[in-house]
Design a protein around this motif. Structure first.
Motif, PDB file in Angstrom:
ATOM      1  N   GLU A 150       0.830  -1.198   0.000  1.00 24.25           N
ATOM      2  CA  GLU A 150       0.000   0.000   0.000  1.00 24.25           C
ATOM      3  C   GLU A 150       0.862   1.245   0.000  1.00 24.25           C
ATOM      4  N   SER A 151       0.214   2.374  -0.220  1.00 25.70           N
ATOM      5  CA  SER A 151       0.842   3.679  -0.022  1.00 25.70           C
ATOM      6  C   SER A 151      -0.148   4.551   0.728  1.00 25.70           C
ATOM      7  N   GLU A 152       0.369   5.487   1.492  1.00 23.83           N
ATOM      8  CA  GLU A 152      -0.486   6.341   2.300  1.00 23.83           C
ATOM      9  C   GLU A 152       0.119   7.732   2.370  1.00 23.83           C
ATOM     10  N   ILE A 153      -0.735   8.743   2.364  1.00 25.11           N
ATOM     11  CA  ILE A 153      -0.294  10.134   2.447  1.00 25.11           C
ATOM     12  C   ILE A 153      -0.371  10.606   3.904  1.00 25.11           C
ATOM     13  N   VAL A 154       0.700  11.210   4.371  1.00 24.79           N
ATOM     14  CA  VAL A 154       0.733  11.792   5.714  1.00 24.79           C
ATOM     15  C   VAL A 154       1.090  13.266   5.572  1.00 24.79           C
ATOM     16  N   THR A 155       0.324  14.112   6.240  1.00 23.17           N
ATOM     17  CA  THR A 155       0.573  15.549   6.199  1.00 23.17           C
ATOM     18  C   THR A 155       1.109  16.010   7.542  1.00 23.17           C
ATOM     19  N   PHE A 156       2.263  16.675   7.516  1.00 22.05           N
ATOM     20  CA  PHE A 156       2.885  17.207   8.734  1.00 22.05           C
ATOM     21  C   PHE A 156       2.623  18.712   8.797  1.00 22.05           C
ATOM     22  N   LYS A 157       2.002  19.150   9.872  1.00 21.64           N
ATOM     23  CA  LYS A 157       1.804  20.576  10.096  1.00 21.64           C
ATOM     24  C   LYS A 157       2.943  21.081  10.970  1.00 21.64           C
ATOM     25  N   LEU A 158       3.733  21.985  10.402  1.00 13.08           N
ATOM     26  CA  LEU A 158       4.913  22.468  11.109  1.00 13.08           C
ATOM     27  C   LEU A 158       4.496  23.401  12.235  1.00 13.08           C
ATOM     28  N   LYS A 159       4.953  23.060  13.425  1.00  9.48           N
ATOM     29  CA  LYS A 159       4.604  23.881  14.592  1.00  9.48           C
ATOM     30  C   LYS A 159       5.606  25.021  14.688  1.00  9.48           C
ATOM     31  N   GLN A 160       5.497  25.936  13.717  1.00 12.49           N
ATOM     32  CA  GLN A 160       6.418  27.053  13.685  1.00 12.49           C
ATOM     33  C   GLN A 160       5.970  28.132  14.666  1.00 12.49           C
ATOM     34  N   GLU A 161       6.927  28.574  15.482  1.00 14.62           N
ATOM     35  CA  GLU A 161       6.637  29.629  16.445  1.00 14.62           C
ATOM     36  C   GLU A 161       7.122  30.946  15.878  1.00 14.62           C
ATOM     37  N   LYS A 162       6.285  31.924  15.943  1.00 12.76           N
ATOM     38  CA  LYS A 162       6.688  33.237  15.481  1.00 12.76           C
ATOM     39  C   LYS A 162       7.701  33.829  16.458  1.00 12.76           C
ATOM     40  N   LYS A 163       8.435  34.808  15.996  1.00 13.04           N
ATOM     41  CA  LYS A 163       9.504  35.365  16.818  1.00 13.04           C
ATOM     42  C   LYS A 163       8.988  35.943  18.118  1.00 13.04           C
ATOM     43  N   ASN A 164       7.722  36.392  18.126  1.00 13.75           N
ATOM     44  CA  ASN A 164       7.179  36.952  19.352  1.00 13.75           C
ATOM     45  C   ASN A 164       6.529  35.865  20.222  1.00 13.75           C
TER      46      ASN A 164
END
Length: 793
Positions: free
Chosen positions: A142-156
Motif C-alpha cells: 500500500e501507499s499512504e499520504i501523511v501531512t505534517f503541520k509544522l509547529k512554527q513559532e513566530k519570533k514573538n
C-alpha cells in the motif's frame, strides 16, 4: 494490446489476496522542532497483531522495503532532507513468506526524517509512504499520504494550537444543526463546558449573539463530543478536556424565513503540559446554506468545493434513451490466445521433454491402465486449476476499485519495469543465460508429491511442472495476457486467458495417456526446440517495446514516436528473418545443415510482415497500418509535423469547457470521446472505424470532438489541482489531467471503460444512448447520424 506482465502473477498472486480489504498498519505523523529552520518529521506506525512491517533496508529479492517520498517541487523550493530517515529497533529473523532473513517491526515502528527549511513560510509538508506488510499467510502492498503541520513559532512566541471550523446542516424546512469543530495540535487541550470549579481551567463557551428580533430559537442545550477526565498537576484537581478534536453542536429553529445567517461567539482557553494561553474570544458567522454546510464538514475549502461541483455536467435526457450497459468484452478471444500460448509453451525445452516422461509414469507405473488414465486426467485438471487460481487475486482488486486495473496498466514505473523484465526474458530465450525459479521450490514440491501420494501427490506434481517450466511459460503467458488487466477487460478476461493457457498445457498429458501409441508420433527432442525459444525471444523483445511505448505515451516524453517504434519492430523483424535463414546464430543453436520447409515458410511470413511495416515510416496515407491498430503509438504521435494532434488529423478539443464554447459558437453537437493514450481499442476505433469516409466526414464537418484522455499522467497546473468529494464522503486528489477526466466520466456516466462515446448538445442534453467499442462501422455511423438528427430536431 496493453501489456500487463503476467510474470508478476507468479511472484505476487498469492501474496496479494485481500490486499485492499485489510488495513494492518495505521500511520500518523508528528513534528518535533529542533531550531528555527530544522525539524524532525516523525512517522509512527501501529501494526496489528501477527503482522510485520518491513525495514527501509532489505536484501534484493525479498519483501518491499518501507520508503518515504516527497514532492520534487517541495524538495527543490521549500525544504531539504538531512540524511536518511532513521528507524526504531527492528527484528531480524528468517521470514517464512520470503524464505530469507529480513528485518521487520512488530506492534509499532517509528521513522524519523530530519529536514531543513529553505522557505520560512512553509506551514505543512506532505509525504507519501510506500510499504509492504505481511503475516504468515499473505502480504499487502500500500501507499499512504501523511501531512505534517509544522509547529512554527513566530519570533514573538505567539502560539496558535487550535484551529476552528464551522458548518451548518439543514434538518428540515425550519430546523438546522450548527456544528463548531476545534482541531488541536499534539499535547494541547481545550476544556469542557462542564468544568465549573472556580480554581480550575476556563471552560469552553459558545454563546449566540442577541436575538432581539426573535428570528430563531435554540433547541435543547449545546452538546459536545467525547471528553477525557484526568487529574492535572497544574490545577491540582480532576479536569475534563478534549484531546485532538472537540465538536460542539447546537440545534436551532428558524422563526423568520428571511433569516440568512447566525452569529455566535466562542470563548475558550488552551493549555499543554507546561503552560496555558490567555483565553481567546472570536466570532463565527454561519450562512444558512445546507449544501455548503454539508460539504464543509469534510474540511475542504471553497475552491475545492467549487471545482468538485464543476465536474458534474448535469447531463439530462436519460429518460429518452436506454442507458448503455457496456458489456464486458468477450472472453472467448482471450481464451483462444491463452490456448495458443499454451500450445507454444508445449514446444519449448522446458515442457516438451516432460510429456512422454510424465505420461509413461502414469500409464506404466499405475496398478492398472484405468488407474493410470484416471491419474493422468486428474493431473491435467490440476494443471488447469493452478493457472486459474493465479488470476483470482485480481478479482478482489477489480471489485474493490474498478479504476485500479486501468491505473496499473498505465502506471509509468510499472510499464518500464515490465519492459525491462520482458527484455530480460527475451535474452534468456536467446540463450545468453538461464532464468528459473529457486530450485528448492521445485525440489520441495517434488518431495511432497512423492511423500503424500494419491490425489494430493498428483496436485504437487502439477505444481512442480508449473514451477520448473516457468522460464519458458512465464514470458509467453505475460505477452499473451498483457491486455487482460485493463478496466474494460478486467479480471474475468485474465481468468479466461489463464484457463486457455492451462488447458493447452494439460491436454497432451491426458490425450497421450488415453492413446499411448500416439507417443510414437511425437518428434524427438532436439535443436528445433531451441529454435522455437529463440523465435519466441524475438517476439518477446518486440512486445517489450509496447510497455516502454505505454510509459512514453502517458508521460509525453517523445522517445518512441510512431515511426521510431515501427522502425524498431522492422529491425527486430529483420533480425528474426536472418536467424530463420541461418545467417545469425545464438549460443545453444545446433548446426543448421539445410532449411526445412517450415523454417522457410515462417521466414516468408516474417519477410512479408517487415514489408507491411515499411509504409508506417512514411508521412503518407499508407502510414495507417490498420492491421496493427493499437500496437504502435497513434498516428498524431509522429516525428513529422502534423496539422493536428488529434486522431486522423481531425479537429478536436482536449478540454470540455473549450469544446462547449466551440459547440455554442458553431452550433454543432458534441461527441465526448473518453479515451486513453495506452488504450488499444481506442486506436482500433480511430484507425479502423473513424477512418471510414462517411464517418470521417461526419466527425470532421458535423461534430465537435472532445477527446478526454483518462490515463494522461501530465500534472495539472497547481492552481487547477483540488480535492474531489466522492459520493461516499471520501476525498480524491485530482492532480493529473487523467485524474480529472476519469473522475468526470465515472461521476456523470457511471462508467470507467475506454473507449466510451457520448453525444450531447451544449446544454449537456443527450442526443443518443452512450456507446463503447463498436468495430462495426455501419453501426457506429448510424449511431452518429441519429445523434445529429436529434440535435437538429
Amino acid at each position: 494490446m496493453k501489456h500487463i506482465a503476467a510474470i508478476l502473477l507468479f511472484f505476487f498472486a498469492f501474496l496479494s489476496v485481500n490486499a485492499q480489504i485489510i488495513k494492518p498498519v495505521k500511520w500518523s505523523g508528528t513534528v518535533d522542532k529542533i531550531s528555527d529552520t530544522e525539524y524532525n518529521l516523525v512517522y509512527k506506525a501501529t501494526i496489528d497483531d501477527h503482522w510485520h512491517l518491513y525495514s527501509q533496508t532489505l536484501p534484493e529479492g525479498g519483501a518491499i522495503p518501507t520508503e518515504f517520498f516527497y514532492q520534487d517541487e517541495a524538495l527543490s523550493n521549500d525544504f531539504e532532507l538531512i540524511g536518511k530517515a532513521s528507524e526504531s529497533e527492528s527484528i531480524t529473523k528468517f521470514d517464512k513468506v520470503f524464505q530469507m532473513e529480513l528485518s521487520y517491526f512488530d506492534n509499532s515502528a517509528t521513522f524519523t526524517q530530519k529536514i531543513k527549511l529553505k522557505n520560512p513560510n512553509v506551514s505543512q509538508i506532505e509525504a507519501e509512504i510506500s510499504f509492504q506488510a505481511c503475516d504468515d499467510t499473505k502480504c499487502i502492498f500500500e501507499s499512504e499520504i501523511v501531512t505534517f503541520k509544522l509547529k512554527q513559532e513566530k519570533k514573538n512566541k505567539i502560539f496558535d494550537p487550535v484551529q476552528w471550523t464551522s458548518s451548518v446542516k439543514k434538518l428540515n424546512d425550519t430546523d438546522y444543526q450548527l456544528v463548531y469543530t476545534a482541531t488541536l495540535e499534539d499535547k494541547w487541550h481545550i476544556y469542557s463546558q462542564n468544568n465549573t470549579e472556580p480554581m480550575g481551567p476556563i471552560p469552553t463557551e459558545i454563546t449566540f449573539k442577541d436575538n432581539d428580533n426573535k428570528d430563531y430559537q435554540l433547541i435543547g442545550e449545546l452538546e459536545e463530543s467525547k471528553t477525557v477526565t484526568k487529574y492535572e498537576n497544574a490545577f491540582a484537581m480532576d479536569v475534563t478536556y478534549f484531546d485532538d478534536k472537540a465538536v460542539f453542536t447546537q440545534k436551532i429553529k428558524v422563526l423568520n424565513p428571511a433569516l440568512k445567517k447566525i452569529e455566535a461567539e466562542v470563548f475558550y482557553q488552551a493549555c499543554d503540559d507546561e503552560k496555558c494561553l490567555a483565553p481567546t474570544t472570536f466570532e463565527f458567522v454561519n450562512n444558512l446554506d445546507g449544501t455548503e454546510a454539508a460539504i464543509e464538514t469534510l474540511n475542504i475549502d471553497a475552491t475545492d468545493l467549487e471545482k468538485s461541483k464543476a465536474l458534474n455536467l448535469g447531463v439530462t435526457g436519460w429518460d429518452k434513451y436506454e442507458k448503455e450497459e457496456v458489456k464486458e468484452k468477450t472472453n472467448f478471444g482471450i481464451f483462444i490466445l491463452g490456448f495458443i500460448g499454451g500450445l507454444i509453451a508445449l514446444l519449448t525445452p522446458c515442457v516438451f521433454p516432460m510429456i512422454p516422461l510424465t505420461v509413461s509414469f502414469f500409464t506404466k507405473g499405475a496398478e492398472n491402465t484405468q488407474k493410470g488414465l484416471a491419474n493422468a486426467i486428474i493431473y491435467g485438471l490440476f494443471i488447469l486449476v493452478i493457472y486459474v487460481l493465479l488470476s483470482l487475486p485480481f478479482h478482489f482488486l477489480d471489485s474493490l476499485n474498478p479504476e485500479i486495473l486501468n491505473t496499473i496498466s498505465t502506471n509509468v514505473i510499472l510499464n518500464i519495469i515490465f519492459f525491462l523484465i520482458l527484455a530480460f526474458f527475451a535474452f534468456s530465450f536467446f540463450g545468453f543465460y538461464e532464468i528459473t525459479l529457486p530450485a528448492s521450490w521445485g525440489n520441495k514440491m517434488d518431495e511432497t508429491s512423492s511423500r503424500v501420494g494419491g490425489i494430493i501427490g498428483i496436485f504437487f506434481m502439477a505444481l512442480t511442472l508449473a514451477i520448473v517450466s516457468f522460464s519458458c511459460t512465464g514470458p509467453i503467458l505475460g505477452s499473451l495476457l498483457a491486455g487482460s488487466l485493463t478496466s474494460d477487460g478486467g479480471a474475468m478476461q485474465l481468468t479466461a486467458g489463464m484457463s486457455g493457457f492451462g488447458l493447452a498445457l494439460a491436454l497432451p498429458f491426458t490425450l497421450f495417456a488415453m492413446f499411448p501409441k500416439w507417443l510414437n508420433s511425437l518428434p524427438k527432442s532436439g535443436g528445433w526446440l531451441n529454435s522455437v525459444k529463440v523465435v519466441l525471444g524475438f517476439l518477446e523483445l518486440g512486445m517489450a517495446f509496447k510497455f516502454l511505448s505505454n510509459a512514453d505515451l502517458v508521460k509525453h516524453w517523445g522517445l518512441l514516436k510512431r515511426e521510431v517504434f515501427i522502425g524498431i519492430w522492422i529491425i527486430i523483424g529483420i533480425g528474426l528473418l536472418l536467424y530463420l535463414l541461418g545467417k545469425i546464430k545464438f549460443p545453444h543453436d545446433s548446426p543448421l545443415k539445410k532449411l526445412s520447409f517450415s523454417r522457410i515458410s515462417f521466414a516468408v511470413l516474417v519477410g512479408a510482415f517487415v514489408v507491411y511495416l515499411i509504409p508506417g515510416l512514411t508521412n503518407t496515407k499508407y502510414a495507417n497500418l490498420k492491421l496493427l491498430s493499437g500496437f504502435p503509438p497513434p498516428l498524431p504521435y509522429s516525428i513529422y509535423e502534423k496539422d493536428s494532434d488529434c486522431p486522423l488529423g481531425l479537429n478536436c478539443y482536449k478540454d470540455i469547457d473549450e469544446g462547449i464554447t466551440a459547440a455554442k459558437a458553431e452550433n454543432k453537437p458534441i461527441m465526448l470521446d473518453f479515451t486513453g493514450w495506452a488504450c488499444v481499442n481506442c486506436r482500433k476505433m480511430e484507425e479502423q472505424v473513424w477512418s471510414q469516409d462517411k464517418i470521417y466526414e461526419l466527425l470532421k464537418d458535423k461534430y465537435i470532438i472532445v477527446s478526454l484522455y483518462v490515463d494522461d499522467r501530465k500534472e495539472l497546473p497547481e492552481d487547477q489541482q483540488f480535492k474531489f468529494v466522492k459520493a461516499n464522503g471520501k476525498l480524491k486528489n485530482i492532480k493529473t489531467i487523467g485524474d480529472k477526466w476519469a473522475t468526470l466520466q465515472t461521476l456523470n456516466f457511471q462508467n470507467n471503460s475506454q473507449p466510451f462515446y457520448v453525444l450531447v448538445n451544449e446544454k449537456m442534453e443527450l442526443l443518443n444512448h452512450t456507446t463503447a467499442y463498436t468495430p462495426n462501422a455501419d453501426e457506429y455511423l448510424k449511431w452518429l447520424e441519429i445523434g445529429l438528427e436529434n440535435f437538429k430536431n
